[in-house]
Design an enzyme around this catalytic site. Structure first.
Site, PDB file in Angstrom:
ATOM      1  N   SER A 187      12.469   3.801 -16.243  1.00  0.00           N
ATOM      2  CA  SER A 187      13.620   3.840 -15.355  1.00  0.00           C
ATOM      3  C   SER A 187      14.910   3.474 -16.109  1.00  0.00           C
ATOM      4  O   SER A 187      15.329   4.230 -16.978  1.00  0.00           O
ATOM      5  CB  SER A 187      13.377   2.912 -14.154  1.00  0.00           C
ATOM      6  OG  SER A 187      14.315   3.121 -13.138  1.00  0.00           O
ATOM      7  N   ASP A 357       8.155  10.300  -6.640  1.00  0.00           N
ATOM      8  CA  ASP A 357       9.199   9.339  -6.997  1.00  0.00           C
ATOM      9  C   ASP A 357      10.460   9.680  -6.227  1.00  0.00           C
ATOM     10  O   ASP A 357      11.072  10.723  -6.453  1.00  0.00           O
ATOM     11  CB  ASP A 357       9.454   9.394  -8.510  1.00  0.00           C
ATOM     12  CG  ASP A 357      10.329   8.251  -9.008  1.00  0.00           C
ATOM     13  OD1 ASP A 357      11.155   7.742  -8.224  1.00  0.00           O
ATOM     14  OD2 ASP A 357      10.187   7.862 -10.185  1.00  0.00           O
ATOM     15  N   HIS A 390       7.735   5.724  -7.854  1.00  0.00           N
ATOM     16  CA  HIS A 390       8.510   5.061  -8.903  1.00  0.00           C
ATOM     17  C   HIS A 390       7.858   3.748  -9.342  1.00  0.00           C
ATOM     18  O   HIS A 390       7.708   3.486 -10.534  1.00  0.00           O
ATOM     19  CB  HIS A 390       9.934   4.804  -8.401  1.00  0.00           C
ATOM     20  CG  HIS A 390      10.916   4.477  -9.476  1.00  0.00           C
ATOM     21  ND1 HIS A 390      11.425   5.425 -10.336  1.00  0.00           N
ATOM     22  CD2 HIS A 390      11.494   3.303  -9.840  1.00  0.00           C
ATOM     23  CE1 HIS A 390      12.274   4.850 -11.178  1.00  0.00           C
ATOM     24  NE2 HIS A 390      12.330   3.559 -10.900  1.00  0.00           N
TER      25      HIS A 390
END
Length: 427
Positions: A187, A357, A390
């Protein structure tokens, strides 16, 4: 009106601190199933105290048989003191691994999954692992002049994380090992590398051998996350955060969630909110690790980091921080912040994407992958599970089979200089 505003903020602060102090000593228990989390069942044999909850990164690593932990503190060029944690057993692989975490977390996320912690698994494979803790996180709150009580401390943005924290880390690892590293980012850890390697391409080529992006984030194209709705009210929230916590977003917030961990209803409440932000996936909840996910993994972040991400989301452009026209002209020589040029990145890149995600979406990753040079496209992989979200990159109970067996093969490909522009979707 101003005095009333300050009084309300002061009262909120007092209540917040009292609540934290009253809950900080609560013990954390883990259970073998979500249904075992109950005020009535908490003392039964299926639940027990987890000693790892009270250990720091180094202590966890040293609890693993044959492992060594080293704490390397470095000072960035703009004065922040950050911790880079080193973990290794018997180093048999030539290439060091750098792992960098996402927003509002720390390197604890790489060591707190017991036998399936990624740092442990890589160490058992013979890799020398280095884990950056971004500035402002629990382990990296130092500065040569500023304290975290000073609002100036928190006025860094994502650009600073890439061009100072990441840059300092990859240089230090090279100086310590005399070898190029493979960089694994998750991320915001990917965002930092894309900023660094596009701004300092010659350095990136000198110090890094390859880059693997997990849930890569550049512009949030197609995001379904509810946090996109913070954009209209962010100017107000930003002022409140500076007033309450000097620019640090919800310090100690994980402690407020601890009472919910005593029951399955509380845990599902937390997970329901997580799903709205990151993508829904109840099936991959790991009951034995969920309390750690809430109490250890959740860290803090600087207010301008989120300002920068919202700016990128609103504009749809992966670009430098917008200081306003006057300061932009002074800093950049243009009235608008310049874009990060992905075409300048010289390092082979592989991406792993979650089909579910909601934050760093497949659409966002596809735009990133098509934006880099064809010669450095080394694989676009969709995790073979349609609900992979995610946060699943960190906490999914089946990470070894869903992600790690593919990830470790890609690491070997980068290590051996094998770069293949493959696309793998759902197996």
């Amino acid at each position: 009106m101003y005095s009333c505003h300050r009084l309300v903020i002061a009262l909120i602060t007092v209540v917040y601190l009292i609540f934290i102090d009253s809950n900080i000593v609560q013990s954390i228990k883990v259970c073998r199933s979500i249904s075992d989390y109950s005020l009535l069942n908490i003392a039964k044999k299926n639940c027990y105290d987890d000693p790892v909850t009270d250990l720091n990164i180094s202590e966890i690593i040293r609890s693993w048989p044959g492992f060594t932990a080293e704490e390397h503190y470095l000072t960035t060029e703009d004065g922040y003191k950050v911790l880079v944690e080193r973990s290794y057993s018997k180093i048999t692989q030539k290439t060091p691994i750098i792992i960098v975490h996402g927003i509002a977390m720390s390197a604890l996320g790489w060591v707190n999954r017991g036998n399936v912690s990624i740092a442990r698994l890589l160490g058992e494979l013979g890799y020398d692992v280095w884990m950056l803790n971004y500035r402002g996180t629990w382990y990296s709150k130092g500065h040569v002049n500023l304290t975290t009580n000073n609002p100036e401390y928190w006025k860094y943005n994502v650009n600073d994380l890439g061009n100072y924290d990441v840059r300092s880390t990859v240089r230090m690892v090279y100086e310590q090992t005399n070898r190029k590293a493979i960089y694994i980012g998750y991320s915001m850890g990917t965002t930092g590398f894309f900023i660094y390697s596009s701004t300092f391409p010659n350095e990136a080529k000198k110090y890094t051998k390859g880059m693997i992006g997990l849930a890569p984030a550049i512009n949030f194209r197609g995001t379904k996350s509810v946090i996109r709705y913070t954009s209209p009210v962010w100017p107000i929230l930003k002022r409140v955060i500076y007033s309450l916590w000097n620019g640090e977003i919800l310090p100690g917030f994980s402690v407020l969630l601890k009472p919910l961990l005593a029951s399955s209803a509380g845990i599902y409440t937390i997970q329901s909110v997580v799903n709205l932000i990151f993508g829904d996936d109840y099936a991959q909840m790991d009951p034995l690790r969920y309390p750690q996910f809430v109490t250890q993994l959740l860290d803090t972040a600087g207010v301008e980091v989120w300002s920068h991400y919202l700016q990128i989301y609103e504009s749809g452009v992966f670009q430098n921080y917008d200081y306003g026209e006057e300061i932009n002209l002074q800093k950049y020589g243009t009235s608008t912040p310049p874009k990060y040029d992905l075409q300048k990145i010289p390092v082979p890149i592989s991406l792993f994407v979650g089909a579910n995600d909601w934050l760093a979406t497949p659409l966002n990753a596809e735009e990133l992958y098509s934006g880099i040079q064809p010669s450095i496209r080394c694989g676009y992989h969709v995790v073979p599970y349609e609900k992979f979200s995610h946060t699943d990159f960190l906490v999914a109970k089946d990470l070894p089979t869903l992600l790690y067996k593919y990830l470790f093969e890609v690491i070997r490909e980068h290590d051996e200089g094998r770069c293949e522009a493959t696309t793998t979707r759902n197996g």
